[in-house]
Design a protein around this motif. Structure first.
Motif, PDB file in Angstrom:
ATOM      1  N   LEU A 149      -8.673   0.946  -7.601  1.00 31.29           N
ATOM      2  CA  LEU A 149      -9.508   2.161  -7.578  1.00 31.29           C
ATOM      3  C   LEU A 149      -9.283   2.982  -8.848  1.00 31.29           C
ATOM      4  N   GLU A 150      -8.018   3.092  -9.232  1.00 26.91           N
ATOM      5  CA  GLU A 150      -7.663   3.844 -10.440  1.00 26.91           C
ATOM      6  C   GLU A 150      -8.350   3.227 -11.665  1.00 26.91           C
ATOM      7  N   ALA A 151      -8.316   1.902 -11.712  1.00 23.01           N
ATOM      8  CA  ALA A 151      -8.869   1.194 -12.872  1.00 23.01           C
ATOM      9  C   ALA A 151     -10.363   1.459 -13.036  1.00 23.01           C
ATOM     10  N   ILE A 152     -11.089   1.564 -11.885  1.00 21.46           N
ATOM     11  CA  ILE A 152     -12.528   1.805 -12.053  1.00 21.46           C
ATOM     12  C   ILE A 152     -12.829   3.306 -12.187  1.00 21.46           C
ATOM     13  N   GLY A 153     -11.813   4.150 -11.915  1.00 21.21           N
ATOM     14  CA  GLY A 153     -11.900   5.595 -12.141  1.00 21.21           C
ATOM     15  C   GLY A 153     -12.745   6.360 -11.177  1.00 21.21           C
ATOM     16  N   ARG A 192       2.142  -3.477  -0.003  1.00 20.83           N
ATOM     17  CA  ARG A 192       1.683  -4.258  -1.158  1.00 20.83           C
ATOM     18  C   ARG A 192       0.178  -4.151  -1.337  1.00 20.83           C
ATOM     19  N   ARG A 193      -0.556  -4.279  -0.204  1.00 15.42           N
ATOM     20  CA  ARG A 193      -2.014  -4.219  -0.271  1.00 15.42           C
ATOM     21  C   ARG A 193      -2.468  -2.861  -0.794  1.00 15.42           C
ATOM     22  N   ASN A 194      -1.812  -1.800  -0.274  1.00 10.06           N
ATOM     23  CA  ASN A 194      -2.226  -0.465  -0.667  1.00 10.06           C
ATOM     24  C   ASN A 194      -1.985  -0.194  -2.138  1.00 10.06           C
ATOM     25  N   THR A 195      -0.864  -0.676  -2.639  1.00 11.41           N
ATOM     26  CA  THR A 195      -0.587  -0.486  -4.063  1.00 11.41           C
ATOM     27  C   THR A 195      -1.660  -1.205  -4.876  1.00 11.41           C
TER      28      THR A 195
END
Ligand code: PEP
Ligand code: MN
Length: 295
Positions: A291-295, A282-285
C-alpha cells in the motif's frame, strides 16, 4: 489468459480486496474482528432459560470467548420445532452482556424485527436461510449494527459476495463473513465444510471471515477438528455452539459442545492460533508495504 479473481467477481467490487483497499476491521465493544486477535464467539444455539444462558456465558468467557451467541428468533426446518423466546430471549442476552462484558450476536430473521434486535445485539446475525433475503439485508445494513452474514447452504461464493455487496452498498462496512457448511451429495455430516471457501474469501475480499464448525458438521465430535481446519484456512474467528447439557438442548444439541469439551477444544487450538498470528503479522507487513509503495 488466466482470469483473475478480481475479474471473476467484478460484479461485487465493494467487497473485493483491491490494490488500494485495506482489510476491514469490525469494531465490537472493546475489541475487533478481522484484526490480530482471533475472536471466539460461543454459546447455545437457542436462548432457553436465564440459568442456561448465564452459566454458558460465564463459562465461555472464562475460556477466552469474546462474544456470546444465542438465538432468540430461530429459523427451523420443522414448523413444529422450537422457534425461540423472541423478545424475552433478547432481554436475557442483554442481561448476560451486562453481567459478563461479552458482546452479543443473535439472529434476526425478519426485517420487521431489525430495530428491536438491534436494540439488544452488538452484532446482527443473518442466517443461512436468509442470506438472499435482500429486504432483510438492506434493513439490517441500515440499522448501523455490525453484521455477521452466514453463507447460504446452497450459495456459491459469487452468490455470497452478492449478499455482502448489498450490505456494503447500503452504507454498512462492518460485515463479518461466516462459513457454516454447504449442501453437497455427502449426507454423513449435516453439511460439507468448505475450508477452501474460507481461504478464497480471505484471498479475494477485505472482510473478516469466521468459521462455524458446529453447523458445518452437525456432530459434536467433529467440531474441534473443523475448528482447527478453520484456523489453518485463515479464519479470523469461530462461532461455536456450547450448552451446559447438550443432550437436553432445545435445538442443535447433537452438534453442541459441553463445557469440558469446549475447554479442551480451546486448549488444543492455542498452538494453531499462535501460528496464525505469526502469518497474520507477515501478511500485514507485506500488505502495508504494498500500500505504501503505491502511495
Ligand atoms: C445458528 O447459528 O444457530 C443457525 C441457525 O445457523 P445457520 O443459519 O448457519 O443454519
Ligand atoms: Mn444452531
Amino acid at each position: 489468459m488466466r482470469e483473475s479473481w478480481q475479474e471473476r467477481f467484478a460484479e461485487t467490487p465493494d467487497v473485493l480486496l483491491g490494490e488500494r483497499r485495506q482489510r476491514t476491521i469490525v469494531p465490537v465493544l472493546d475489541f475487533a474482528v478481522g484484526g490480530d486477535e482471533f475472536v471466539t464467539m460461543a454459546g447455545p444455539c437457542s436462548v432457553e432459560t436465564e440459568r442456561q444462558l448465564m452459566d454458558t456465558a460465564y463459562h465461555v468467557r472464562s475460556a477466552g470467548a469474546r462474544v456470546l451467541r444465542g438465538g432468540a428468533f430461530k429459523p427451523r426446518t420443522s414448523p413444529y420445532a422450537f422457534h425461540g423466546l423472541g423478545l424475552e430471549g433478547l432481554k436475557l442476552l442483554a442481561k448476560a452482556r451486562e453481567a459478563t462484558g461479552l458482546a452479543v450476536v443473535t439472529e434476526v430473521i425478519s426485517e420487521c424485527d431489525v430495530e428491536m434486535v438491534a436494540e439488544y445485539a452488538d452484532i446482527l446475525q443473518i442466517g443461512s436461510r436468509s442470506m438472499e433475503n435482500y429486504t432483510l439485508l438492506e434493513a439490517a445494513a441500515r440499522s448501523g449494527r455490525s453484521i455477521l452474514l452466514k453463507r447460504g447452504m446452497m450459495a456459491t461464493i459469487a452468490d455470497y459476495l452478492r449478499s455482502a455487496q448489498v450490505i456494503l452498498s447500503n452504507g454498512n462496512p462492518h460485515v463479518i463473513l461466516c462459513e457454516r457448511g454447504i449442501r453437497t451429495f455427502e449426507t454423513a455430516m449435516r453439511n460439507t465444510f468448505d475450508a477452501a471457501g474460507i481461504a478464497l474469501l480471505k484471498e479475494v475480499t477485505h472482510l473478516p471471515v469466521i468459521a462455524d464448525p458446529s453447523h458445518a458438521s452437525g456432530h459434536r465430535d467433529l467440531v474441534p477438528a473443523l475448528a482447527r481446519i478453520g484456523v489453518a484456512a485463515g479464519a479470523d474467528g469461530l462461532l461455536v455452539e456450547v450448552h451446559p447439557d447438550p443432550d437436553k438442548a432445545w435445538s442443535d444439541g447433537e452438534q453442541s459442545l459441553d463445557f469440558a469439551e469446549f475447554d479442551a477444544m480451546i486448549d488444543d487450538l492455542a498452538p494453531w492460533i499462535a501460528l496464525r498470528e505469526h502469518s497474520w503479522g507477515r501478511r500485514n507487513t507485506a500488505e502495508a508495504r504494498a500500500l505504501e509503495a503505491i502511495g
